[in-house]
Every structure is written in C-alpha cells, then in structure tokens.
Design a protein around this motif. Structure first.
Motif, mmCIF file in Angstrom:
data_model
loop_
_atom_site.group_PDB
_atom_site.id
_atom_site.type_symbol
_atom_site.label_atom_id
_atom_site.label_comp_id
_atom_site.label_asym_id
_atom_site.label_seq_id
_atom_site.Cartn_x
_atom_site.Cartn_y
_atom_site.Cartn_z
ATOM 1 N N ALA A 158 -21.661 -15.066 23.330
ATOM 2 C CA ALA A 158 -20.599 -15.085 21.866
ATOM 3 C C ALA A 158 -21.262 -15.971 20.729
ATOM 4 N N SER A 175 -24.255 -14.469 19.258
ATOM 5 C CA SER A 175 -24.052 -13.215 18.409
ATOM 6 C C SER A 175 -23.337 -13.541 17.292
ATOM 7 N N ALA A 222 -20.251 -13.925 16.998
ATOM 8 C CA ALA A 222 -18.802 -13.572 17.194
ATOM 9 C C ALA A 222 -18.022 -14.849 17.606
ATOM 10 N N GLY A 263 -16.340 -13.551 23.985
ATOM 11 C CA GLY A 263 -17.304 -13.280 25.048
ATOM 12 C C GLY A 263 -16.216 -13.332 26.386
ATOM 13 N N PRO A 295 -20.586 -9.200 28.788
ATOM 14 C CA PRO A 295 -21.392 -9.435 27.642
ATOM 15 C C PRO A 295 -22.745 -9.801 28.101
ATOM 16 N N THR A 319 -27.263 -9.255 22.492
ATOM 17 C CA THR A 319 -27.060 -10.223 21.428
ATOM 18 C C THR A 319 -27.749 -10.088 20.027
ATOM 19 N N VAL A 351 -25.924 -7.261 18.302
ATOM 20 C CA VAL A 351 -24.543 -7.717 17.899
ATOM 21 C C VAL A 351 -24.653 -8.475 16.470
ATOM 22 N N TRP A 372 -17.031 -9.183 11.707
ATOM 23 C CA TRP A 372 -16.892 -9.100 13.346
ATOM 24 C C TRP A 372 -15.865 -7.877 13.406
ATOM 25 N N THR A 414 -17.643 -4.686 13.636
ATOM 26 C CA THR A 414 -18.517 -4.582 14.643
ATOM 27 C C THR A 414 -17.545 -4.041 15.947
ATOM 28 N N CYS A 415 -16.301 -4.560 16.241
ATOM 29 C CA CYS A 415 -15.408 -4.200 17.093
ATOM 30 C C CYS A 415 -15.264 -2.675 17.232
ATOM 31 N N THR A 423 -18.233 -0.976 18.542
ATOM 32 C CA THR A 423 -18.162 -1.040 19.974
ATOM 33 C C THR A 423 -17.446 -0.201 20.391
ATOM 34 N N LEU A 460 -16.928 -8.535 23.037
ATOM 35 C CA LEU A 460 -18.336 -8.089 22.758
ATOM 36 C C LEU A 460 -18.467 -6.741 23.438
#
Length: 754
Positions: free
Chosen positions: A33, A36, A38, A43, A67, A72, A75, A84, A87-88, A91, A298
């Motif tokens: 985490a 990355s 994040a 994580g 994760p 890594t 992300v 962030w 990015t979620c 995902t 992640l």
C-alpha cells in the motif's frame, strides 16, 4: 457424518495454516500500500477481501489472494494520474471485466500471454520497487521514475544517514538471517521460531528497536477506524480510451498473475485436493475486486508467496484462506495503535527484499533453454524505462515476432554435381520466404536439370505460385525440373486442385529410406560421396538422427529409460531388408526383438544346443510378461536358400553350417508338402519355415502350457520384399493370407497356432 472429518481437517490443518499466512500477509500488505501511493488501510482492506471473498468464491481452494507486488507499479501510476478514489473505481470496473471473462469461460485464453513476458514484467516491477524503496530505506523520498531514482541514488547514499537507514538495514538483516542461522535454543520455542515467516520478526524487530531507542522515523498512519475515512469511488476524469485501457490493464495483469499462480498451486497441491477451476477462479477474483474497489482497497490477485506459505503450513481446504482474511480483519479493527508504531523504512526494506525475489534470475536459465530470454530482458527493460503497459506491450510484440519467425523459418541450399543441380528447401514456405527461395533459384542456369526437394510442413499460395511460375519458366527454356516433396504434398495438391487435408507424413529426412537413396543424394556436392566408407556413412546417419529424430523421440525414451513394458516378442531374420519397426509401424518400447539367421528357434532337447534364443524367450515370457510371440519370415531369404541347396553353399562357414541344421525339420516339412504351382520353391520353404518355428516353440512344455491357458499367442508373419506387403498365417488352411485393410476384418484364428 460428513462434517466430522471436515471439521477435524479445519482445526488440525487449516486453522494453524491460516495464522501463518496472516503473519505473512500483514507486513506485505502494508508495504505494498505504501509503495503504491495508496492509503495504508487500502492494503489491509484488499487482504481482507482477498482472503474472505476470493477464498470463498474462487476456484483454487489453496490459493491466497490479496494486494500483489506485481500490481504495485500499475496502481502507483493510476493513483498519480487519476487520484485514489478514481483508482478504486478502475479496480471495481476491472473486477466486472474479470467476472465477464470468468462467466465466458475464457480463463485459459489469458494464458496465451507468454510466461517470459509475465516473468519479465515481474522482474521489471521488482527493479522499480528496489530503486524506489531504497530511497525510503535511506531516509529520503522516491522519485517519479526509475531513471530519476537511479540518478538521485548517489546523492541519497552520501547525504542521508538517519535512523531510518538503521531501521531498514536491521529489517533486511533479519529477513536474510531468519531461518539460516542456527537457533541457540531447542524444543518448542525453536520450532515456533522456525514456523514463523521471516517478514513478521523482521518488522517486529525494527519496530521494537525504533520504539525502545526513541528514534524519530516516519511511521504508518491509520485512520481511527478501518472504514472511518471511507468515501465512495469517483469516476476518473480523462480520455475514455485511456480509462478503458487502465481498466483492461488491471483486469488482465491481475488475472494473468492469478491464473499463473493457480497453475503453480496445482503443481504443489497435496494429494487428494482438487485441481483449480480457472474460470471460477477468475470470476472469484472479479467479485473480490468489485468489493475491494467499492470498499477502498487495492486490486486483488493471487499471490505466490502467500499461497506457498499456505500449502507448506499444511492447509487442505479453502477454510485456511478465508480464516486468514478474518485474522487480518480482527487485527485492523482491534490493533490499529500497534500497526501505527511500524516504521515506513521497515516496510520499504521489506519491499526491497520482495523486489529482489521478483527478479528471480533462475527463471532466465529456464527461458534460455527455450530461447526466450530476450523476451524476458526486453520486457524488464521496457517496464523499468518506459512503464508497465509499454514494457508488457514490447514483450508481447517481441514474442509474436519470434513465434512468427520460428513458424516461417526456412532453409534453402543449392548444390551442383555432374551437371545436375540440387535445391533443398526445408521449413515453412510462405510469402515471407519467397524472396530467399527465388534468390537461390536464380542461381540455377537456364536449361539445367534440377532436383527440387520440398521438405516443407506448410506452403501458402504465394509460395506455390512462385515455385510453379519458376518451374514453367525454367522448362520453357529447355530445363528439366524434378520436384520431390519429402514432407507433405503441398505443391502436388495445389497443381491437381486436390482439396483433401494434407496427409500426415513421417519426420523430415525420410528416415526410412536407405543411405544410398537419401544421404548420398543430399550430399552430392562432396566429390567422393559415392565412395564414402561404411564408417563415415554410419556416423553421418547418427548425426542426421541427432539433428532430426533425437529431439522427437527424446521424451519417449526418457519415459522408457528405466523400464520397458513390451507385449510382443518379435523373432525375425537378420536380413538387412527386414525392419520390424517399419513393417509394424511401431516405436521404442513396443517390440522385444530377437534376430538370427533364418529366424530359427531350436527345438527343445536339440542336440545342437543354443541358449541364446531361449534366453530371450524365457526373459520375454517370465520377466516382461509378453502376450504374443511372432515369428516373421521373408521372401528371398539367404538362409533358406542355403538349406534348399543342402548346405553346399555354406560349407566354408562352419558356424553357419551348424546353425542351419536347426532348419532340417523345415526342409523335411517342405519335402513332404505338396508343391504349389504358383510359388517358387524358395518362397514355399520360407513360408513353411515360419510354420515350423512356431511348432518348435511349442516343443517347450512350459511355453506350451502358456499357449493352452490362453496366456500367450503365437503369430506367423511373412514379408514379401517385392511388394512390401506383410501376410499372416491362417493356421486352419496352413497358408499365408493378406492382412485385412480394415481392423473389423481381423479373424482371431488366423494367427493363433496351437
């Protein structure tokens, strides 16, 4: 009743294994985490979801998801580009893509990506991790690219000597030494110490040391509650094409890493545990990524390190994976203040060690054996210098180019001897090879006689047109072209318009042809090829075997190296024209072959004792437990010609003269039999001799008992050299008859002699 053994397995094996995996997961999840970019809690969320959701829904029961270090770099790039929360969302959408792929049952298609690309990608990620996290270990901050990390590293080494460096070095020292140094204590404490995975004591030692000595180092920061700072995922802003590419990249990279990990788990799985269902595993990973993205975690993928720890710790069911996720959840909810004591440099040192493992130089040796090392290094360099997507794309392009080159590899040679030209074409003849072929054919002068050998496993239309047009042009100029297709009749089928599939042919080089028809013709450039010594011809044949046949038969011979299990004893003549494996279309391990002059079997109690034949028969029946003994004679047998002449032709060969006395019963049977006007005396004797040798076998009481009990069958065969046809003995009619072309026409009593 069914719950009792399941519960016992869970308590005795899965519960301890889940705790071992939990100890490995926590420090790695925190470190990934941080690397990355994040939130640290992301994580832990991914570890919880990967353990519980992917563990319960996936198709690989012993695989542990969470994760992954392999994601890594990807992300981190997404966090820098979209933020962030976006990015979620990526995902979450990647999880939906994986769900669709799993439902479409295309999981195995993802394995079309060359492992060399995957290993190169992981190695590149490992290098990037090391270059970035070494700055954190030294007390500084990583730069925005691997190249800048390399350029800044000398200044970092000179200018930073804070407590963070000592924490990082201590962490690496414990990681390297744990499990290697002899423990000073024995008993339960020593066993527990060896049972605990290295990342946990490494992080604990660094944390306790930094806390006890009061070192001022950056530490992990968690929200008051695991989900206190939760915010709904946000839609990323940017080009739809770029966002779609990011979603697909996460889905594919995580999916391929998961599926490769599943295959590795299958190789390590304990006896009795089921194989992985790859489609279900991909769908389970998709569901976990949807949930992880929704909760702010992640991306999730199968992780080899944790899966290996799970299996080595004794896990037998998916309960171990699910329970490890529950352990992480309890830790996150109840032990937040403890986690906040962990120095960031300790996690960075952990990632440096992980990056080193991702490089895995041992993979290069395996890839070098398959000539795929360039793909590995190109992908690695592309990931480090250009980025994850660009590096993987470079590796895939290089893999496709190398595969195309191998599939279209072509060898063209030209030779001239005694005014006749010989052109040999080997490989796959496509439009890509036409320039090379035509360049060679242009060397042939007009009006010359040409032998064109097409030893090709494929010929496309462009290549056919080029060859055919050249042939017509050469023949119009007074030349002669003789085309011989050694592998498959691609040219002939194109000329005649035949649309049936190309026939399956023997391996290249016509291995079944004599040297005089094959090797000398292919080496006619040598001035004395026709006068080569027998030894030279033999060694030339061995070299051809090494180059063409050995790679094909090596897997078979390796499997048979320590045991042979033939079911047929094949007794035949030493005549060089009789090749048992050719006339029976058999291979290594099929026939136990006994050869002698005249395919003779001395009778039981014979005055001229000969143990060599019965030694082979006894070994075949009593040790190898063969089911069939075949006696195969042939036309124009020199041994039978000597017998028919009364032995006068071999009087000067005392050993052979004594041996041929074993054929006296065959001669007596020949004299008593009625002549057949359609056969020559020699052919009649050759066939009668086969019948007599089968009767000779039955003079041995123990062998006769096996035949009567139905445990052994005697077969008579006769090879007509002129027609290359094999005939089988009809015992009722006492004559040889053609073998039916259709297996349904076989008659059992044609071959059995009693």
């Amino acid at each position: 009743m069914t719950l009792k053994p399941l519960t016992a397995t869970v308590v005795r094996r899965d519960l301890p294994a889940s705790f071992v995996v939990f100890l490995v997961t926590v420090p790695l999840s925190l470190g990934i985490a941080v690397a990355s970019g994040a939130p640290v809690a992301a994580g832990l969320i991914a570890a919880i979801v990967g353990g519980i959701a992917a563990g319960a829904l996936g198709g690989s029961p012993l695989q542990v998801s969470g994760p992954a270090a392999g994601l890594t770099l990807l992300v981190a790039s997404l966090v820098q580009t979209y933020g962030w929360r976006a990015t979620c969302t990526i995902t979450l959408l990647a999880g939906l893509v994986q769900l669709l792929l799993g439902a479409g049952r295309v999981a195995r298609a993802a394995l079309a990506v060359s492992p060399a690309v995957v290993y190169g990608m992981l190695a590149g990620i490992g290098v990037v991790l090391i270059l970035a996290q070494i700055h954190v270990v030294l007390g500084g901050s990583p730069q925005h690219s691997a190249l800048h990390n390399v350029l800044e590293l000398p200044g970092q080494l000179v200018g930073h000597h804070s407590h963070a460096v000592l924490v990082g070095l201590l962490t690496i020292a414990v990681l390297v030494s744990w499990g290697r140094l002899p423990l000073p204590w024995r008993g339960t404490a020593g066993a527990v110490a060896r049972w605990v995975p290295a990342p946990l004591p490494a992080v604990v030692a660094a944390t306790v040391t930094a806390w006890a000595l009061g070192w001022d180092v950056p530490r992990v920061e968690l929200p008051d509650g695991l989900f206190d700072d939760w915010q709904a995922p946000a839609m990323p802003s940017g080009s739809p094409l770029a966002i779609t590419g990011a979603v697909v990249a996460v889905a594919v990279v995580a999916g391929v890493e998961t599926l490769l990990c599943s295959l590795g788990v299958d190789r390590m799985r304990p006896p009795g545990t089921p194989r992985s269902d790859l489609d279900r595993e991909l769908a389970g990973q998709g569901a976990a990524n949807v949930l992880s993205g929704l909760l702010g975690g992640l991306p999730v993928a199968g992780v080899a390190v944790r899966s290996t720890a799970n299996i080595n710790a004794g896990a037998r069911t998916r309960a171990a994976t699910v329970m490890h996720g529950a352990w992480v959840l309890l830790l996150a909810l109840l032990c937040g203040p403890v986690i906040e004591l962990v120095p960031l440099s300790a996690l960075a040192a952990l990632l440096v060690a992980m990056g080193y493992k991702l490089i895995d130089i041992a993979r290069v040796r395996d890839l070098r054996n398959h000539r795929e090392a360039p793909v590995y290094f190109v992908t690695l360099g592309g990931v480090v210098l250009l980025g994850l997507g660009e590096g993987v794309l470079l590796g895939i392009v290089l893999t496709a180019w190398m595969a195309l080159r191998r599939l279209t590899r072509l060898s063209v040679s030209v030779e001239e001897a005694a005014g006749r030209w010989h052109v040999a074409v080997t490989g796959s003849l496509t439009f890509l090879g036409v320039p090379q072929l035509m360049g060679v054919l242009r060397q042939v002068p007009a009006g010359a006689s040409v032998d064109l050998d097409l030893n090709v496993d494929f010929m496309d239309h462009a290549a056919f047109e080029a060859v055919h047009d050249w042939r017509l042009s050469h023949e119009r100029q007074g030349g002669e072209v003789d085309i011989d297709e050694i592998h498959e009749c691609w040219y002939e089928r194109a000329v005649t318009g035949e649309t049936s599939p190309a026939r399956k042919s023997p391996p290249p080089g016509r291995w079944w042809a004599p040297w005089a028809n094959r090797w000398r013709r292919n080496n006619r450039s040598s001035p004395d090829a026709s006068e080569m010594s027998p030894r030279s011809l033999l060694l030339a044949g061995v070299r051809e075997y090494h180059g063409q046949m050995a790679p094909l038969v090596r897997p078979i011979l390796a499997e048979l190296a320590f045991q042979q299990t033939p079911e047929h004893l094949f007794i035949t003549c030493v005549d060089s024209r009789v090749v048992p494996n050719i006339i029976t279309a058999s291979g290594p391990g099929d026939l136990f072959i006994l050869r002698n002059v005249g395919n003779l079997v001395p009778r039981h109690g014979s005055r001229l004792a000969d143990d060599s034949v019965m030694a082979a028969v006894e070994y075949a029946t009593n040790v190898l437990r063969i089911k069939t003994i075949t006696v195969c004679g042939h036309s124009n047998c020199g041994a039978m010609a000597g017998v028919l002449a009364g032995g006068t032709e071999v009087e000067h060969l005392p050993g052979l003269s004594r041996w041929l006395k074993h054929a006296n019963h065959s001669l007596a049977r020949f004299v008593e039999a009625e002549p057949n006007d359609g056969q020559s005396p020699l052919s009649r004797l050759c066939q009668i001799n086969v019948q007599q040798q089968l009767d000779n076998l039955l003079t041995y009481p123990w062998l006769h008992r096996l035949v009567e009990a139905g445990e052994l069958e005697l077969v008579g065969l006769y090879l007509d050299l002129e027609t290359a046809k094999v005939h089988i003995l009809d015992r009722q009619a006492s004559k040889f008859v053609p073998i039916p072309d259709d297996a349904s026409g076989d008659v059992e009593n044609l071959s059995t002699t009693t």
